[in-house]
Design an enzyme around this catalytic site. Structure first.
Site, mmCIF file in Angstrom:
data_model
loop_
_atom_site.group_PDB
_atom_site.id
_atom_site.type_symbol
_atom_site.label_atom_id
_atom_site.label_comp_id
_atom_site.label_asym_id
_atom_site.label_seq_id
_atom_site.Cartn_x
_atom_site.Cartn_y
_atom_site.Cartn_z
ATOM 1 N N SER A 1 0.835 -1.208 0.000
ATOM 2 C CA SER A 1 0.000 0.000 0.000
ATOM 3 C C SER A 1 0.867 1.254 0.000
ATOM 4 O O SER A 1 0.624 2.194 -0.754
ATOM 5 C CB SER A 1 -0.895 0.032 1.246
ATOM 6 O OG SER A 1 -1.763 -1.066 1.260
ATOM 7 N N ARG B 1 0.792 7.897 5.999
ATOM 8 C CA ARG B 1 -0.162 7.108 6.787
ATOM 9 C C ARG B 1 -1.541 7.783 6.818
ATOM 10 O O ARG B 1 -2.567 7.104 6.831
ATOM 11 C CB ARG B 1 0.355 6.800 8.203
ATOM 12 C CG ARG B 1 -0.510 5.740 8.925
ATOM 13 C CD ARG B 1 0.155 5.115 10.132
ATOM 14 N NE ARG B 1 1.200 4.190 9.780
ATOM 15 C CZ ARG B 1 1.012 2.895 9.481
ATOM 16 N NH1 ARG B 1 -0.203 2.367 9.509
ATOM 17 N NH2 ARG B 1 2.027 2.136 9.161
ATOM 18 N N HIS C 1 -2.937 6.702 3.615
ATOM 19 C CA HIS C 1 -3.243 5.270 3.725
ATOM 20 C C HIS C 1 -4.593 5.042 4.415
ATOM 21 O O HIS C 1 -5.359 4.146 4.061
ATOM 22 C CB HIS C 1 -2.102 4.608 4.518
ATOM 23 C CG HIS C 1 -2.267 3.151 4.770
ATOM 24 N ND1 HIS C 1 -2.606 2.647 6.004
ATOM 25 C CD2 HIS C 1 -2.145 2.077 3.961
ATOM 26 C CE1 HIS C 1 -2.675 1.331 5.943
ATOM 27 N NE2 HIS C 1 -2.394 0.953 4.712
#
Lengths: 213, 213
Positions: free
Chosen positions: B15, B40, B43
């Site tokens: 990812s 993040r 994400h």
């Protein structure tokens, strides 16, 4: 930038007014009977894309409401999602929230079988022998496992809220649910999240409370 | 659409690779030392806007890490945010997570004083007498209250992760924090969420675990 003075009880109402105004300004039309779900997803994310990507199978909302009235369990794929769903409202109908993701034996089994915890969690849920609404906001592997069990006629989910977020197999996993005859609310594309899954559940619970569905 | 076969342990790595590739493709450059936090947040949301809206005060990340090492508490404004933060990693340094939002006496006090529960929760936190990182993903009124206490010299927060989401006073409340000398990570604009607040905390906890900060 100035602070708008507003009573705490009016903040949510005002937020939804702003969302309605902006949808109009952006010339985005949303179906009236699903507006409360779509707007709550936007309210949770400040992302108007949801107005164009949230997909509903036929009579999806009334099916969720009916399951909740029957005391269905909501199974989530994160404890974050579980925390976000209004437990008290669900409890009025006898339902409860469950999440297996943080169970130690799920982690052990997942590791030993080379599966994700979400996959093992879905297996566990399938054995509950109860009406279940799946509220999946994180793991595409949860959707892939639900589809596998459906294909192999092991288990048919009553309803799937399929809004995992991410980059690996997320879009494909959502498509895999929409290809079946399982009733669903799915957000096409990469976006979603545990917050969005919870928002969809709450939107329906709050509309039930108002007696509208 | 095909499913990419990938080992569970490799999903997160893959990812982040995709996120890096897409940032490149979109010609978005992000500061190297903050990349793990920004990525993040992306994400968690699949929303690349965060690459352009996340703001960091000087040495913000090392300040959070230092506070965590000192055993600071992380106070959230939702139990959802609290659920999303890695409690075990934080616990290694002696820290813990706290959220007052669902406390019944907070609800009662908020109602009687005409305040939001978030406002009352921040007051409670200010009286803990401990090092606190505030991780605010929902309520702008939490930020407004932290700013009020700062202005009135009642309480100075050690650090604010200010990423509430929404439409009423959200942008202004974030600006109010960035105007102070309180160290912060703030997402400009309307977007954010409890998931984003948790993602920022976890990004830093995981980077500490790797020994990088």
């Amino acid at each position: 930038m100035n602070i708008e003075h507003i009573e705490p009880k009016d903040i949510e109402k005002r937020s939804f007014e702003i969302i309605s105004q902006e949808l109009k300004k952006r010339q985005i039309e949303i179906p009236q009977d699903k507006a409360f779900v779509i707007k709550r997803a936007i309210h949770t994310t400040a992302d108007f894309e949801y107005a164009q990507t949230l997909c509903f199978s036929k009579d999806a909302i009334s099916k969720v409401a009916e399951l909740i009235r029957q005391g269905a369990i909501i199974v989530t794929d994160t404890n974050m999602g579980l925390s976000g769903i209004n437990k008290a409202e669900l409890g009025k109908y006898g339902g409860k929230l469950m999440c297996f993701m943080a169970d130690q034996d799920v982690a052990i089994e997942a590791k030993s079988r080379g599966l994700t915890r979400a996959t093992v969690s879905m297996e566990r849920a399938s054995k509950l022998g109860q009406r279940i609404i799946f509220a999946i906001g994180n793991a595409p592997t949860a959707l892939i496992e639900l589809r596998r069990m459906y294909d192999e006629k092991i288990f048919i989910p009553d309803f799937i809220i399929g809004v995992p977020v991410g980059f690996v197999n997320v879009e494909a996993a959502k498509e895999m649910i929409m290809e079946t005859d399982i009733p669903y609310i799915v957000n096409k594309g990469r976006k979603g999240g545990s917050n969005v899954a919870a928002a969809i559940c709450n939107a329906i619970l709050y509309e039930m409370k108002k007696g509208n569905i």
